[in-house]
Scaffold this motif. Structure first.
Motif, PDB file in Angstrom:
ATOM      1  N   TRP A  35      13.600  -1.529 -15.964  1.00  0.00           N
ATOM      2  CA  TRP A  35      15.061  -1.290 -15.869  1.00  0.00           C
ATOM      3  C   TRP A  35      15.731  -1.627 -17.408  1.00  0.00           C
ATOM      4  N   TRP A  36      16.420  -0.874 -17.962  1.00  0.00           N
ATOM      5  CA  TRP A  36      16.977  -0.904 -19.174  1.00  0.00           C
ATOM      6  C   TRP A  36      15.894  -0.951 -20.240  1.00  0.00           C
ATOM      7  N   LEU A  96     -16.838 -12.304 -11.632  1.00  0.00           N
ATOM      8  CA  LEU A  96     -16.117 -12.599 -10.482  1.00  0.00           C
ATOM      9  C   LEU A  96     -14.683 -13.009 -10.838  1.00  0.00           C
ATOM     10  N   THR A  97     -13.662 -12.378 -10.547  1.00  0.00           N
ATOM     11  CA  THR A  97     -12.439 -12.866 -10.654  1.00  0.00           C
ATOM     12  C   THR A  97     -11.671 -12.725  -9.500  1.00  0.00           C
ATOM     13  N   SER A  98     -10.757 -13.565  -9.401  1.00  0.00           N
ATOM     14  CA  SER A  98      -9.798 -13.605  -8.339  1.00  0.00           C
ATOM     15  C   SER A  98      -8.462 -12.975  -8.928  1.00  0.00           C
ATOM     16  N   VAL A  99      -7.980 -11.797  -8.035  1.00  0.00           N
ATOM     17  CA  VAL A  99      -6.789 -11.163  -8.447  1.00  0.00           C
ATOM     18  C   VAL A  99      -5.964 -11.204  -7.356  1.00  0.00           C
ATOM     19  N   LEU A 100      -4.622 -11.383  -7.783  1.00  0.00           N
ATOM     20  CA  LEU A 100      -3.521 -11.229  -6.837  1.00  0.00           C
ATOM     21  C   LEU A 100      -2.650 -10.162  -7.635  1.00  0.00           C
ATOM     22  N   ILE A 101      -2.085  -9.237  -6.525  1.00  0.00           N
ATOM     23  CA  ILE A 101      -1.238  -8.067  -6.915  1.00  0.00           C
ATOM     24  C   ILE A 101       0.139  -8.583  -6.613  1.00  0.00           C
ATOM     25  N   ALA A 102       0.919  -9.108  -7.475  1.00  0.00           N
ATOM     26  CA  ALA A 102       2.310  -9.398  -7.177  1.00  0.00           C
ATOM     27  C   ALA A 102       3.175  -8.403  -7.702  1.00  0.00           C
ATOM     28  N   TYR A 103       4.422  -8.095  -6.949  1.00  0.00           N
ATOM     29  CA  TYR A 103       5.068  -6.937  -7.430  1.00  0.00           C
ATOM     30  C   TYR A 103       6.512  -7.349  -6.893  1.00  0.00           C
ATOM     31  N   PHE A 104       7.397  -6.446  -7.559  1.00  0.00           N
ATOM     32  CA  PHE A 104       8.817  -6.400  -7.123  1.00  0.00           C
ATOM     33  C   PHE A 104       9.375  -4.834  -7.094  1.00  0.00           C
ATOM     34  N   SER A 105       9.844  -4.382  -5.991  1.00  0.00           N
ATOM     35  CA  SER A 105      10.286  -3.086  -5.819  1.00  0.00           C
ATOM     36  C   SER A 105      11.533  -2.996  -5.231  1.00  0.00           C
ATOM     37  N   ALA A 106      12.626  -2.423  -5.817  1.00  0.00           N
ATOM     38  CA  ALA A 106      13.852  -2.469  -5.204  1.00  0.00           C
ATOM     39  C   ALA A 106      13.805  -1.018  -4.235  1.00  0.00           C
ATOM     40  N   THR A 107      13.175   0.019  -4.514  1.00  0.00           N
ATOM     41  CA  THR A 107      13.388   1.266  -3.807  1.00  0.00           C
ATOM     42  C   THR A 107      12.167   1.746  -3.109  1.00  0.00           C
ATOM     43  N   GLY A 108      10.763   1.060  -3.289  1.00  0.00           N
ATOM     44  CA  GLY A 108       9.640   1.336  -2.737  1.00  0.00           C
ATOM     45  C   GLY A 108       8.692   2.110  -3.668  1.00  0.00           C
ATOM     46  N   THR A 109       9.086   2.514  -4.815  1.00  0.00           N
ATOM     47  CA  THR A 109       8.200   3.056  -5.654  1.00  0.00           C
ATOM     48  C   THR A 109       7.026   2.357  -6.248  1.00  0.00           C
ATOM     49  N   VAL A 169       2.055   1.995 -17.564  1.00  0.00           N
ATOM     50  CA  VAL A 169       2.994   2.473 -16.563  1.00  0.00           C
ATOM     51  C   VAL A 169       2.153   3.170 -15.697  1.00  0.00           C
ATOM     52  N   LEU A 170       2.196   3.012 -14.515  1.00  0.00           N
ATOM     53  CA  LEU A 170       1.595   4.011 -13.123  1.00  0.00           C
ATOM     54  C   LEU A 170       2.798   4.662 -12.521  1.00  0.00           C
ATOM     55  N   ASN A 171       2.978   5.841 -12.675  1.00  0.00           N
ATOM     56  CA  ASN A 171       3.899   6.679 -12.173  1.00  0.00           C
ATOM     57  C   ASN A 171       3.456   7.628 -11.184  1.00  0.00           C
ATOM     58  N   GLY A 172       3.979   7.915 -10.255  1.00  0.00           N
ATOM     59  CA  GLY A 172       3.474   8.903  -9.043  1.00  0.00           C
ATOM     60  C   GLY A 172       2.583   8.146  -8.166  1.00  0.00           C
ATOM     61  N   ASN A 173       1.492   8.737  -7.739  1.00  0.00           N
ATOM     62  CA  ASN A 173       0.679   8.222  -6.878  1.00  0.00           C
ATOM     63  C   ASN A 173      -0.907   8.428  -7.357  1.00  0.00           C
ATOM     64  N   ILE A 226      -1.646 -12.706 -16.756  1.00  0.00           N
ATOM     65  CA  ILE A 226      -0.864 -11.832 -16.045  1.00  0.00           C
ATOM     66  C   ILE A 226      -1.048 -10.486 -16.832  1.00  0.00           C
ATOM     67  N   VAL A 227      -1.196  -9.503 -16.156  1.00  0.00           N
ATOM     68  CA  VAL A 227      -1.538  -8.072 -16.391  1.00  0.00           C
ATOM     69  C   VAL A 227      -0.324  -7.211 -15.823  1.00  0.00           C
ATOM     70  N   LEU A 228       0.412  -6.698 -16.920  1.00  0.00           N
ATOM     71  CA  LEU A 228       1.529  -6.031 -16.335  1.00  0.00           C
ATOM     72  C   LEU A 228       1.238  -4.484 -15.962  1.00  0.00           C
ATOM     73  N   PHE A 229       1.656  -4.060 -15.073  1.00  0.00           N
ATOM     74  CA  PHE A 229       1.916  -2.648 -14.767  1.00  0.00           C
ATOM     75  C   PHE A 229       3.524  -2.275 -14.152  1.00  0.00           C
ATOM     76  N   ALA A 230       3.964  -0.928 -14.406  1.00  0.00           N
ATOM     77  CA  ALA A 230       5.212  -0.604 -14.089  1.00  0.00           C
ATOM     78  C   ALA A 230       5.204   0.572 -13.821  1.00  0.00           C
ATOM     79  N   THR A 231       6.701   0.994 -13.198  1.00  0.00           N
ATOM     80  CA  THR A 231       6.799   2.323 -12.796  1.00  0.00           C
ATOM     81  C   THR A 231       8.063   2.481 -13.672  1.00  0.00           C
ATOM     82  N   SER A 232       8.292   3.756 -14.037  1.00  0.00           N
ATOM     83  CA  SER A 232       9.378   4.034 -14.912  1.00  0.00           C
ATOM     84  C   SER A 232       9.549   5.636 -14.918  1.00  0.00           C
ATOM     85  N   GLY A 233      10.962   5.971 -14.928  1.00  0.00           N
ATOM     86  CA  GLY A 233      11.234   7.266 -15.127  1.00  0.00           C
ATOM     87  C   GLY A 233      11.125   7.817 -16.693  1.00  0.00           C
ATOM     88  N   SER A 234      11.216   6.803 -17.670  1.00  0.00           N
ATOM     89  CA  SER A 234      11.210   7.078 -18.993  1.00  0.00           C
ATOM     90  C   SER A 234      10.456   6.352 -20.074  1.00  0.00           C
TER      91      SER A 234
END
Length: 164
Positions: A90-91, A5-18, A145-149, A112-120
């Protein structure tokens, strides 16, 4: 994921909604609460223009101006074992608002487990860069990196790699 059993929080920053959409799908898949990282001063489309070397994000990412301030400091970090931290790349790095987030809370004993969205870009050295700012010396894991849906079944498969 195993049966621990692990308690998890999804924290995120999104400038455009993606990234917000990906975070919502992840939170739904994990049945985990969400926390949105909000800058005190919202980003405009002009701020996000990476072609303009004088845009707000260009100045932030190039270290010309200080990290942006957070709109609030009410994340209940102490209540969770794992923070899934999502953001657009970004950059080739995390937006400086994410650095400000990890500087603003005590992450002692946390993962802290990192996930991201990115074009490239991939996650590259982002974990190492965030570690320099993170309070409490948390374990920071570059996940995906979790792109798309991504589908629920894909997210479940990806989550199995974390073993928590």
């Amino acid at each position: 994921m195993n049966n621990v059993l692990t308690s998890v929080l999804i924290a995120y920053f999104s400038a455009t909604g993606t990234t917000a959409n990906v975070a919502k799908n992840l939170a739904s898949t994990m049945n985990a609460p969400m926390y949105e990282i909000v800058p005190a001063q919202k980003y405009t489309s002009d701020d996000l223009n990476w072609h303009d070397e004088n845009s707000r994000t260009s100045l932030e990412m190039n270290g010309v101006v200080p990290y942006p301030e957070l709109a609030n400091l009410d994340a209940k970090i102490k209540d969770y074992d794992v923070i899934m931290l999502g953001f657009p790349i970004w950059w080739g790095s995390s937006p400086k608002i994410v650095n400000q987030f990890v500087k603003s809370y005590d992450f002692s004993g946390k993962k802290i487990v990192l996930f991201a969205t990115s074009g490239s870009s991939g996650l590259g050295n982002i974990a190492t860069d965030l570690q320099k700012d993170a309070v409490g010396n948390p374990e920071i894991i570059s996940w995906r990196v979790l792109n798309g849906n991504p589908s629920t079944s894909d997210l479940k498969k990806y989550l199995e790699t974390l073993n928590f």
